[in-house]
Write a protein that holds these residues in place. Structure first.
Motif, PDB file in Angstrom:
ATOM      1  N   PHE A  30      -6.741  12.870   2.828  1.00 45.84           N
ATOM      2  CA  PHE A  30      -5.332  13.206   2.656  1.00 45.84           C
ATOM      3  C   PHE A  30      -4.922  14.306   3.629  1.00 45.84           C
ATOM      4  CE2 PHE A  30      -6.307  11.291  -1.400  1.00 45.84           C
ATOM      5  CZ  PHE A  30      -5.150  10.602  -1.730  1.00 45.84           C
ATOM      6  N   THR A  31      -3.677  14.253   4.060  1.00 51.86           N
ATOM      7  CA  THR A  31      -3.074  15.333   4.837  1.00 51.86           C
ATOM      8  C   THR A  31      -2.007  15.994   3.987  1.00 51.86           C
ATOM      9  OG1 THR A  31      -3.450  14.229   6.953  1.00 51.86           O
ATOM     10  CG2 THR A  31      -1.727  15.911   6.890  1.00 51.86           C
ATOM     11  N   HIS A  32      -2.094  17.317   3.831  1.00 50.78           N
ATOM     12  CA  HIS A  32      -1.050  18.041   3.121  1.00 50.78           C
ATOM     13  C   HIS A  32       0.134  18.189   4.062  1.00 50.78           C
ATOM     14  CE1 HIS A  32       1.023  21.882   1.988  1.00 50.78           C
ATOM     15  NE2 HIS A  32       1.119  21.186   0.872  1.00 50.78           N
ATOM     16  N   TYR A  42       1.626  15.043  -0.011  1.00 52.07           N
ATOM     17  CA  TYR A  42       0.455  14.621   0.755  1.00 52.07           C
ATOM     18  C   TYR A  42       0.703  13.220   1.326  1.00 52.07           C
ATOM     19  CZ  TYR A  42      -2.027  18.261  -1.903  1.00 52.07           C
ATOM     20  OH  TYR A  42      -2.424  19.449  -2.478  1.00 52.07           O
ATOM     21  N   THR A  43      -0.054  12.894   2.353  1.00 50.56           N
ATOM     22  CA  THR A  43      -0.088  11.534   2.884  1.00 50.56           C
ATOM     23  C   THR A  43      -1.517  11.023   2.826  1.00 50.56           C
ATOM     24  OG1 THR A  43       1.761  11.945   4.395  1.00 50.56           O
ATOM     25  CG2 THR A  43       0.351  10.062   4.884  1.00 50.56           C
ATOM     26  N   LEU A  44      -1.695   9.806   2.304  1.00 55.86           N
ATOM     27  CA  LEU A  44      -3.002   9.152   2.320  1.00 55.86           C
ATOM     28  C   LEU A  44      -3.219   8.622   3.739  1.00 55.86           C
ATOM     29  CD1 LEU A  44      -5.521   8.208   0.833  1.00 55.86           C
ATOM     30  CD2 LEU A  44      -4.227   6.237   0.005  1.00 55.86           C
ATOM     31  N   ASP A  45      -4.161   9.198   4.439  1.00 53.90           N
ATOM     32  CA  ASP A  45      -4.299   8.948   5.874  1.00 53.90           C
ATOM     33  C   ASP A  45      -4.545   7.479   6.212  1.00 53.90           C
ATOM     34  OD1 ASP A  45      -4.001  11.691   6.289  1.00 53.90           O
ATOM     35  OD2 ASP A  45      -6.173  12.054   6.174  1.00 53.90           O
ATOM     36  N   THR A  50       2.755   8.047   0.588  1.00 53.26           N
ATOM     37  CA  THR A  50       3.206   9.405   0.296  1.00 53.26           C
ATOM     38  C   THR A  50       2.890   9.735  -1.160  1.00 53.26           C
ATOM     39  OG1 THR A  50       4.997   9.280   1.917  1.00 53.26           O
ATOM     40  CG2 THR A  50       5.198  10.960   0.215  1.00 53.26           C
ATOM     41  N   VAL A  51       2.400  10.946  -1.404  1.00 49.17           N
ATOM     42  CA  VAL A  51       2.048  11.370  -2.757  1.00 49.17           C
ATOM     43  C   VAL A  51       2.712  12.717  -3.036  1.00 49.17           C
ATOM     44  CG1 VAL A  51       0.184  11.907  -4.363  1.00 49.17           C
ATOM     45  CG2 VAL A  51      -0.179  10.186  -2.575  1.00 49.17           C
ATOM     46  N   LEU A 239      -5.711  13.141  -6.775  1.00 47.36           N
ATOM     47  CA  LEU A 239      -5.768  12.605  -5.419  1.00 47.36           C
ATOM     48  C   LEU A 239      -6.968  11.684  -5.246  1.00 47.36           C
ATOM     49  CD1 LEU A 239      -4.728  15.727  -3.304  1.00 47.36           C
ATOM     50  CD2 LEU A 239      -3.374  13.662  -3.722  1.00 47.36           C
ATOM     51  N   LYS A 243      -6.674   7.784  -4.091  1.00 43.98           N
ATOM     52  CA  LYS A 243      -7.475   7.213  -2.992  1.00 43.98           C
ATOM     53  C   LYS A 243      -8.292   6.023  -3.481  1.00 43.98           C
ATOM     54  CE  LYS A 243     -10.923   8.448   0.512  1.00 43.98           C
ATOM     55  NZ  LYS A 243     -11.808   9.529   1.027  1.00 43.98           N
ATOM     56  N   GLY A 247      -6.118   3.401  -1.966  1.00 43.87           N
ATOM     57  CA  GLY A 247      -6.769   3.434  -0.662  1.00 43.87           C
ATOM     58  C   GLY A 247      -7.411   2.120  -0.264  1.00 43.87           C
TER      59      GLY A 247
END
Length: 456
Positions: A30-32, A42-45, A50-51, A239, A243, A247
């Motif tokens: 994840f990217t904050h 956050y974004t699930l890479d 989007t979270v 999170l 995922k 994911g």
């Protein structure tokens, strides 16, 4: 005591203005993106999901919502109403979760005592539930599964079509709703807001299951969705579950189609008339306004309140208090693209469309010429702030509220809009009235009641 009541008490005891998110967690994959107020984004890479996380561990209740950025705005002739019909079909199960197995989404939520809903609107579709926090994983698993594994069968479409058609007919029998549909169709000639969310009857009846599958396969992907979790949960654990269950899907195989049609400039007033069996008439006037994220939206909303909210409002004193109407409403559309400020007046017995329309327009012109008072602005701002407060009464309500800001294109309006209202002045209200409430940017409609045809 119900789940939503418990969490409402907890949130009211800890006002949102005072809540701040803890330091964002670092979760693998994840990217904050940012933190605003009590919400972490956050974004699930792996797939662009989007979270949004808003943790409050006061009571063991959690709301989980997924918002898809698809609504009737994404429909065209032939598929109008498809988003709404697909929303109904999303409860028909998948190979993993279905009624035959006894674990379909509605069966599960009713078993655990969850509050749940799904809604469709111009810019979005959402699915959400409020449950005991111990059920979060199981609900997330079902919700994530139907993102990509939904059964879409014509044997389900046919009965759900009749349900949707019944909703359509209910709207057709409501004078204000029927007039609103006609005004919208006249106000928008190019932009897909021309179509109401319920769709046109022939499309509802005739759209094929293949077209609905094509619609599903175009828009129901992680990179076109936002997952929002509010209430009692551990952010790192949540999170991890996101995922695990979301994911597994890739990004959409093709770019999500974007709406690029812009409504051409209106160059003169438009009029519509609806004649149907009913008791009393309605007058409607709509003016073109900007998108929800525009800086003028708060002032326009305050203007609408001054015109129509409460016994001190301009329209109440000019119309309802004089027994010309039974009520007058005014509101500004809060949507992704430019919208309308709508005024609807329900005629009292004996009143005529001509006289009510004349008074509505006179009151609009009076605001444009003379402006409004500071006291009127203060009262209207307080009304808007009260609406915001009521819309935050518990996690279920908060999720619904955030859903509209996601759809409009900026979830942080959940926090910033309140401050924007507090900055509105009488000069702002007069300015937006003159800028947007122009005759050449208006669409006026009359609902004219006809006596029912006597049965032979």
């Amino acid at each position: 005591m119900k789940l939503h009541t418990l969490l409402a008490i907890a949130l009211l005891a800890s006002p949102l203005a005072a809540l701040r998110a803890a330091d964002p967690v670092k979760a693998e994959g994840f990217t904050h993106v940012k933190t605003v107020g009590a919400i972490d984004e956050y974004t699930l890479d792996s797939n662009g999901l989007t979270v949004l996380l808003m943790s409050n561990r006061t009571v063991p209740v959690v709301t989980f919502m997924v918002t898809y950025r698809v609504g009737s705005r994404n429909e065209v002739t032939g598929t109008t109403g498809a988003t709404h019909l697909l929303e109904h079909l999303m409860f028909k199960g998948s190979p993993n979760f279905n009624r035959e197995k006894g674990n379909n989404v509605d069966q599960f939520l009713e078993t655990v005592g969850g509050n749940y809903n799904a809604t469709t609107w111009l810019d979005r579709t959402n699915y959400y539930a409020e449950i005991g926090s111990e059920h979060l994983e199981r609900y997330m698993a079902i919700e994530a599964d139907r993102m990509r594994n939904l059964w879409l069968r014509d044997s389900d479409r046919q009965p759900e079509m009749t349900v949707v058609r019944n909703e359509f007919e209910i709207g057709e029998n409501n004078p204000t709703e029927a007039l609103d549909k006609e005004i919208g169709a006249a106000a928008y000639v190019a932009h897909p807001y021309h179509h109401s969310t319920i769709g046109w009857r022939s499309d509802i009846e005739k759209v094929s299951i293949e077209k609905l599958r094509e619609f599903y396969d175009t828009f129901y992907w992680p990179d076109n969705a936002t997952v929002t979790i509010i209430g009692d949960f551990d952010p790192a654990t949540a999170l991890g579950l996101v995922k695990q269950y979301y994911g597994v899907y890739p990004r959409a195989p093709k770019p999500i189609p974007q709406v690029y049609t812009e409504e051409p400039a209106q160059t003169g007033p438009r009029r519509v008339m609806v004649k149907r069996a009913a008791q009393l008439g309605v007058v409607g006037v709509a003016y073109k306004t900007p998108a929800a994220t525009h800086a003028d939206t708060p002032a326009l909303s305050v203007l609408a309140s001054i015109l129509s909210t409460g016994k001190g409002s301009r329209f109440y004193r000019a119309l309802t208090d004089k027994t010309l109407t039974t009520g007058v409403s005014a509101g500004v559309g809060f949507f992704h693209d430019p919208s309308l400020l709508n005024i609807y007046a329900d005629l009292a017995p004996g009143a005529t469309h001509e006289q009510v329309e004349k008074i509505i327009l006179a009151e609009v012109e009076r605001v444009k010429a003379e402006g409004v008072t500071d006291a009127e602005v203060a009262a209207a701002v307080n009304q808007q702030l009260a609406k915001i407060a009521y819309a935050r009464d518990g996690a279920f309500a908060i999720a619904s509220n955030i859903n509209e800001y996601i759809a409009a294109g900026d979830w942080t309006l959940f926090y910033t809009l309140e401050e924007s209202y507090k900055k509105v002045t009488a000069a702002d209200v007069k300015r937006v009235a003159n800028q947007y409430l122009q005759e050449d940017q208006s669409t006026t409609g009359w609902f004219v009641p006809l006596a029912p045809v006597a049965a032979k």
